[in-house]
Each structure stands twice: as structure tokens, then as C-alpha cells.
Enzyme design. Structure first.
Site, mmCIF file in Angstrom:
data_model
loop_
_atom_site.group_PDB
_atom_site.id
_atom_site.type_symbol
_atom_site.label_atom_id
_atom_site.label_comp_id
_atom_site.label_asym_id
_atom_site.label_seq_id
_atom_site.Cartn_x
_atom_site.Cartn_y
_atom_site.Cartn_z
ATOM 1 N N ARG A 1 56.536 18.058 19.564
ATOM 2 C CA ARG A 1 55.892 19.184 19.816
ATOM 3 C C ARG A 1 57.049 20.051 19.999
ATOM 4 O O ARG A 1 58.536 19.834 20.037
ATOM 5 C CB ARG A 1 55.049 19.242 21.004
ATOM 6 C CG ARG A 1 55.896 19.112 22.278
ATOM 7 C CD ARG A 1 55.196 19.126 23.529
ATOM 8 N NE ARG A 1 56.018 19.113 24.646
ATOM 9 C CZ ARG A 1 55.663 18.501 25.866
ATOM 10 N NH1 ARG A 1 54.474 17.819 25.940
ATOM 11 N NH2 ARG A 1 56.481 18.423 26.890
ATOM 12 N N GLY B 1 0.664 -1.091 -0.092
ATOM 13 C CA GLY B 1 -0.107 0.004 0.036
ATOM 14 C C GLY B 1 0.771 1.362 -0.038
ATOM 15 O O GLY B 1 1.893 1.185 0.481
ATOM 16 N N ARG C 1 -2.468 8.831 3.241
ATOM 17 C CA ARG C 1 -2.723 9.921 4.449
ATOM 18 C C ARG C 1 -1.343 10.197 4.995
ATOM 19 O O ARG C 1 -1.475 11.143 6.013
ATOM 20 C CB ARG C 1 -3.576 9.231 5.296
ATOM 21 C CG ARG C 1 -5.030 9.434 4.720
ATOM 22 C CD ARG C 1 -6.036 9.330 5.793
ATOM 23 N NE ARG C 1 -6.348 7.841 6.116
ATOM 24 C CZ ARG C 1 -6.769 7.282 7.310
ATOM 25 N NH1 ARG C 1 -6.806 8.288 8.414
ATOM 26 N NH2 ARG C 1 -6.971 6.022 7.364
ATOM 27 N N LYS D 1 4.503 3.584 2.936
ATOM 28 C CA LYS D 1 4.019 4.094 4.332
ATOM 29 C C LYS D 1 4.824 2.713 5.488
ATOM 30 O O LYS D 1 5.362 3.288 6.390
ATOM 31 C CB LYS D 1 2.647 3.549 4.564
ATOM 32 C CG LYS D 1 2.196 3.627 5.961
ATOM 33 C CD LYS D 1 0.919 3.536 6.289
ATOM 34 C CE LYS D 1 -0.218 2.622 5.540
ATOM 35 N NZ LYS D 1 -1.374 2.325 6.278
ATOM 36 N N SER E 1 47.643 14.094 27.164
ATOM 37 C CA SER E 1 46.501 15.025 26.710
ATOM 38 C C SER E 1 46.890 15.671 25.565
ATOM 39 O O SER E 1 47.974 15.917 25.268
ATOM 40 C CB SER E 1 46.157 15.939 28.134
ATOM 41 O OG SER E 1 45.579 15.463 29.023
HETATM 42 C C1 UD1 Z 1 -8.291 -4.449 6.050
HETATM 43 C C2 UD1 Z 1 -9.341 -5.658 6.215
HETATM 44 C C3 UD1 Z 1 -10.484 -5.271 7.057
HETATM 45 C C4 UD1 Z 1 -9.609 -4.996 8.655
HETATM 46 C C5 UD1 Z 1 -8.707 -4.044 8.380
HETATM 47 C C6 UD1 Z 1 -7.846 -3.889 9.553
HETATM 48 C C7 UD1 Z 1 -9.719 -6.493 4.059
HETATM 49 C C8 UD1 Z 1 -10.605 -6.539 2.778
HETATM 50 N N1 UD1 Z 1 -10.198 -5.886 4.919
HETATM 51 O O1 UD1 Z 1 -9.108 -3.474 5.544
HETATM 52 O O2 UD1 Z 1 -11.370 -6.503 7.538
HETATM 53 O O3 UD1 Z 1 -10.762 -4.552 9.618
HETATM 54 O O4 UD1 Z 1 -7.585 -4.397 7.327
HETATM 55 O O5 UD1 Z 1 -6.986 -2.862 9.449
HETATM 56 O O6 UD1 Z 1 -8.758 -7.510 3.952
HETATM 57 N N2 UD1 Z 1 -2.439 -4.176 1.025
HETATM 58 C C9 UD1 Z 1 -1.714 -4.755 -0.081
HETATM 59 N N3 UD1 Z 1 -2.197 -4.850 -1.357
HETATM 60 C C10 UD1 Z 1 -3.493 -4.500 -1.582
HETATM 61 C C11 UD1 Z 1 -4.114 -4.028 -0.466
HETATM 62 C C12 UD1 Z 1 -3.856 -4.004 0.741
HETATM 63 O O7 UD1 Z 1 -0.502 -5.029 0.089
HETATM 64 O O8 UD1 Z 1 -3.754 -4.742 -2.767
HETATM 65 C C13 UD1 Z 1 -1.944 -4.274 2.312
HETATM 66 C C14 UD1 Z 1 -1.903 -2.690 2.513
HETATM 67 O O9 UD1 Z 1 -0.463 -1.873 2.374
HETATM 68 C C15 UD1 Z 1 -2.125 -2.682 4.023
HETATM 69 C C16 UD1 Z 1 -2.914 -4.084 4.484
HETATM 70 O O10 UD1 Z 1 -2.659 -4.733 3.094
HETATM 71 O O11 UD1 Z 1 -0.828 -2.976 4.844
HETATM 72 C C17 UD1 Z 1 -4.248 -3.651 4.521
HETATM 73 O O12 UD1 Z 1 -4.958 -2.900 3.448
HETATM 74 P P1 UD1 Z 1 -5.957 -1.735 3.549
HETATM 75 O O13 UD1 Z 1 -6.285 -1.205 2.440
HETATM 76 O O14 UD1 Z 1 -5.356 -0.940 4.512
HETATM 77 O O15 UD1 Z 1 -7.314 -2.701 4.282
HETATM 78 P P2 UD1 Z 1 -8.478 -1.962 4.855
HETATM 79 O O16 UD1 Z 1 -9.506 -1.397 4.020
HETATM 80 O O17 UD1 Z 1 -7.965 -1.225 6.331
#
Ligand code: UD1
Ligand code: CA
Length: 449
Positions: free
Chosen positions: A420, A11, A15, A22, A385
Site C-alpha cells: 500500500r 404428463g 393446470r 409438471k 483487514s
Molecule cells: C390416476 C388413477 C386413479 C387414481 C389417481 C390418483 C389411472 C387410470 N387412474 O388417475 O385411479 O385415483 O391417479 O392420483 O391410473 N401419466 C403418464 N402417462 C400417461 C398418463 C399418465 O406418465 O399416459 C402419469 C402422469 O404424468 C401422472 C400419473 O401418471 O403423474 C397419473 O396420471 P393422471 O392422468 O394424473 O391420472 P388420474 O386421472 O389422476
């Protein structure tokens, strides 16, 4: 049972408002992804796969540093957590143990919690937590430990949104089951993503078991913005301080002592106020770190005393009973047993023999503007020293350098080196000079008035 780990770290972290992916933002001087890997390491996983995407090369470099045995796979487009896991599965070919999936941006998952997930005998086990503010988390539709399905916030009904048992994101499953279920996922949902969470309902539909294991909300804390990052740092430091106290470390003012993810401090170590640990520090039993020290990449042996106001940089190796005092900097140097470096000194790229005393204001001149050179000082030497040791240079055992010397050539064992200008005394000359200066001062004052 054998374990494998999949860490999702593709990801962007919009934000964070950052060029840095991240998972590379730091808590305790280590990238977030290193925290996830550290928690996972306790399971002694046979294989570790990190799914990268945004900033893949940078993330891969960090992974190589913090978990050299891990493999990275690239998820070119972030099509969902289920899609991310699918990218990792080829690396688990032939593995038939338990797979634990966790996120690279969730640094507080405890090793014990992962162990409970690993040991669960359900086909799929989800780490859930109870919270007063379920926000946009996925909700767990469960009865007792039995889990029916996970509904994502976006897809949930009002009734489902009222549920306070949430998905942490950590999921464990048997490798063969996980492969089968992930291959069957679709993206027919509100986000148009492949949800890893859908494997729960899929498992149940196939007559397999699914379970919830719960943990404290604090453990599941994910980081999405700078505020949460700062809060995570705070929490991390508190956890480190607690752990240090439990391990028998004394801290006079714990709130001013800052640890790194890999700091090791032995029992009966006393740490003064305002001490900062960078990465790679080990402090053995009974050492004392006085106030205002900055330590990084160094090893402090039993009985050594450091500071106040000392800086130890990478490669500083302090043997037993070494004393490093105030305003001393040490880099890439080995100080053998009982060496004393009391005041105002720079020791870089040096080997200092046992019991040698380094006088105040000594500098190893290790850099000629192009290259670094080593200084070797034998045992039982007395460096006077304000000695400049112009490297490469060797001072033999039992030798002595006169204060203020600029040592450019090797000093044989037991020799006295004086390098020195010779002192010249001119009788009465100081008094004459002062008289002249005072007269001049009076003359100038008279002019002004
Ligand atoms: C996900 C969960 C949700 C949970 C929450 C907890 C799913 C569908 N949902 O939602 O149930 O409550 O986490 O924080 O799993 N990532 C990838 N590749 C992708 C998508 C995400 O590597 O294609 C990684 C992101 O970098 C992140 C993690 O997976 O570290 C979670 O992804 P994020 O999009 O934050 O999921 P949430 O919508 O928060
Ligand atoms: Ca998230």
C-alpha cells in the site's frame, strides 16, 4: 425380495400453466420427480425406470442429476397410465422381483409405505386411502384387504362414486405378472385410455390375488396446480422441521427455517431464525447456524459457527471449529480447522490453512473478467483487514499481510507483506483546510440570505 421402480412422469400438468413439465416444479428446492425417486430409493431398487413425455429432455436431465442410476424411457403420446407402464417394461427385461409403480407428481409417499407394498404377498397390491372428499379419484372395490377391481371416476356408477376408499395411484406387482397383465390392457372406457388400474380386475379374473394397503391421505397428495404446489411446500417444510427436532436439532423459530430435500443436519446443531438451506448442505453435530444465513452446497463440520448473516455457496467446506461471521460470503473454498473469518469478507476459490485469521473486509479477487483463479493461504497466517488477495496468489504459513494491502505477488512463509502507499503526515494542514472550507460555507450562506 428384489425391487424395481417405475416412476410415471410423462404428463404435462396443464393446470400448472407452465412451460416447465409438471414434475420439474420444485418443492424443497428439488423437482417433484426427485421426491418420488428419493422415497423409492429406500427400497434399494435394482432398476429404476422413469417414463418421460412432456419436456422429456429436461426431465431426463433432472433424473440424471437426482438418480444417476435411473433409466428414462420416452412415452411419445400419453395414452394412459397402463400405456406408460408398458413403455417401461422393456427396461425390466430379465427382472423377476417386485415392481412398484409410482407417480412423479406425488412427493409425499413415505419409504415405509413403499416397503409395505413391496412386502405384500398378493400378486397385485394397490396403495389406497380413505378420504372425506373422494373427488375424481379412482375408487377401490374391496372387501377387507382383498381387492376386486378399481373403477375410474369417469366410469363409476353413483353407487361406486359414494365409495370413500380411493386409489393413490401407487401399485406394486410381481414383474412377470405385471408384464402379462399390462400387455392384456385395452382402452375400452370413458377416457379412451389404457388404465393401469384395470390390472386388478384382470388379475382376479386369472385367479390371482389382489390386495389393498392403506396409508394416510396426506401421503398421496398429488400436485396439479400452483396452489397445491405452495401447499405442498408448506407441508414439506413442516415435515422437515419435525424430522429435524426428532434428530436432536434446536430451532429458535422453526417456521422461519427452510430446508431442501437433501439437507442433512446432525444432532445438537442450533439453528437461529430465518435460515435458508439450498440443496447439498450437510451440517455436522454441534455446529451453530446463527440468524439470517443462506447456505447452499456446503459442508459445515463439528463445532463450526456460522453467521449471523453469512452466505455459504457451493463448494464451501468448513472444517472443525471454523468461525464464519457476519456479512461473509464463501464459495468453492476449503477452510481448515480453526480458521476465523469474522466480518465483511469474500472468500472464493481459496484454500485457507488451519488457524489462519482473515481480517475484516478481505476479498479474494478470484475473477479477472475471463477466468477464475485460486488463492492459497497457509496455516497460522494473519490477513490484515481490507487485504485484496489478487489471485492466483499464495501466502505462506505464518505470514502477515498489512491492512489495506493489495497482494498481487506470493508472500513467503513468515514474511510481512505491505502493499500500500506509504503514509505521509503534513503538520497543521487539516486545520488549515477545515478553516478554508468553513469560510466558504459561510460565504455561500450569506449570498442566499
Ligand atoms: C390416476 C388413477 C386413479 C387414481 C389417481 C390418483 C389411472 C387410470 N387412474 O388417475 O385411479 O385415483 O391417479 O392420483 O391410473 N401419466 C403418464 N402417462 C400417461 C398418463 C399418465 O406418465 O399416459 C402419469 C402422469 O404424468 C401422472 C400419473 O401418471 O403423474 C397419473 O396420471 P393422471 O392422468 O394424473 O391420472 P388420474 O386421472 O389422476
Ligand atoms: Ca392426477
Amino acid at each position: 425380495m428384489a425391487n424395481a421402480l417405475i416412476v410415471l412422469a410423462a404428463g404435462k400438468g396443464t393446470r400448472m400453466n407452465s412451460d416447465l413439465p409438471k414434475v420439474l416444479h420444485q418443492v424443497g428446492r428439488a423437482p417433484l420427480v426427485a421426491h418420488a425417486l428419493a422415497a423409492g430409493r429406500a427400497l434399494e431398487p435394482e432398476r429404476i425406470v422413469v417414463v418421460t413425455g412432456h419436456g422429456a429432455q429436461q426431465v431426463q436431465a433432472a433424473v440424471e442429476h437426482w438418480a444417476p442410476q435411473a433409466e428414462c424411457v420416452l412415452q411419445e403420446e400419453q395414452l394412459g397410465t397402463g400405456h406408460a407402464v408398458a413403455q417401461a417394461l422393456p427396461c425390466l427385461d430379465g427382472f423377476d422381483g417386485r415392481v412398484i409403480v409410482l407417480y412423479g407428481d406425488t412427493p409425499f409417499i413415505r419409504a415405509e409405505t413403499l416397503e409395505r407394498l413391496s412386502e405384500s404377498d398378493a400378486a397385485v397390491t394397490v396403495l389406497g386411502f380413505e378420504t372425506e372428499e373422494p373427488g375424481r379419484y379412482g375408487r377401490l372395490i374391496a372387501s377387507g384387504p382383498g381387492l376386486e377391481r378399481i373403477v375410474e371416476f369417469k366410469d363409476a356408477s353413483d353407487e361406486e362414486r359414494a365409495i370413500t376408499l380411493c386409489n393413490s395411484g401407487v401399485i406394486a406387482a410381481d414383474a412377470v405378472v405385471l408384464t402379462e397383465l399390462v400387455q392384456g390392457l385395452n382402452n375400452d372406457n370413458a377416457a379412451g385410455e389404457y388404465y393401469l388400474t384395470d390390472i386388478v380386475a384382470a388379475a382376479r379374473a386369472k385367479g390371482m390375488t389382489a390386495e389393498v394397503v392403506t396409508c394416510d391421505e396426506e401421503e398421496t397428495l398429488g400436485i396439479n396446480d400452483r396452489f397445491e404446489l405452495a401447499r405442498a411446500e408448506d407441508l414439506f417444510q413442516d415435515l422437515c422441521r419435525e424430522e429435524a427436532f426428532e434428530n436432536g436439532v434446536s430451532m429458535v423459530d422453526p417456521a422461519t427455517v427452510y430446508f431442501a430435500l437433501d439437507t442433512f443436519v446432525g444432532a445438537d446443531v442450533v439453528i437461529g431464525p430465518n435460515v435458508v438451506f439450498g440443496t447439498g448442505v450437510t451440517v455436522e453435530t454441534g455446529a451453530v447456524i446463527e440468524a439470517f444465513c443462506h447456505l447452499e452446497g456446503c459442508h459445515i463440520s463439528r463445532g463450526a459457527t456460522v453467521g449471523p448473516f453469512a452466505r455459504l455457496r457451493p463448494g464451501a467446506e468448513l472444517s472443525e471449529d471454523v468461525h464464519v461471521g457476519n456479512f461473509v460470503e464463501i464459495k468453492n473454498s476449503v477452510l481448515a480447522e480453526g480458521v476465523k473469518v469474522g466480518h465483511l469478507t469474500y472468500i472464493g476459490d481459496a484454500d485457507i490453512g488451519a488457524r489462519t485469521n482473515i481480517g475484516a473486509g478481505t476479498v479474494t479477487c478470484n475473477y479477472d473478467g475471463v477466468m477464475k483463479h485460486r488463492t492459497t493461504v497457509g496455516e497460522d497466517v494473519f490477513i490484515g483487514s481490507d487485504t485484496m488477495l489478487v489471485a492466483p496468489v499464495t501466502v505462506g504459513r505464518g505470514a502477515l499481510t498489512a491492512s489495506g494491502s493489495v497482494i498481487t505477488g506470493d508472500v513467503p512463509s513468515e514474511a510481512l507483506a505491505v502493499a500500500r502507499a506509504k503514509q505521509v503526515n503534513k503538520p497543521g494542514l487539516a486545520a488549515k483546510l477545515f478553516a478554508k472550507l468553513r469560510a466558504e460555507k459561510t460565504r455561500r450562506a450569506g449570498k442566499k440570505g
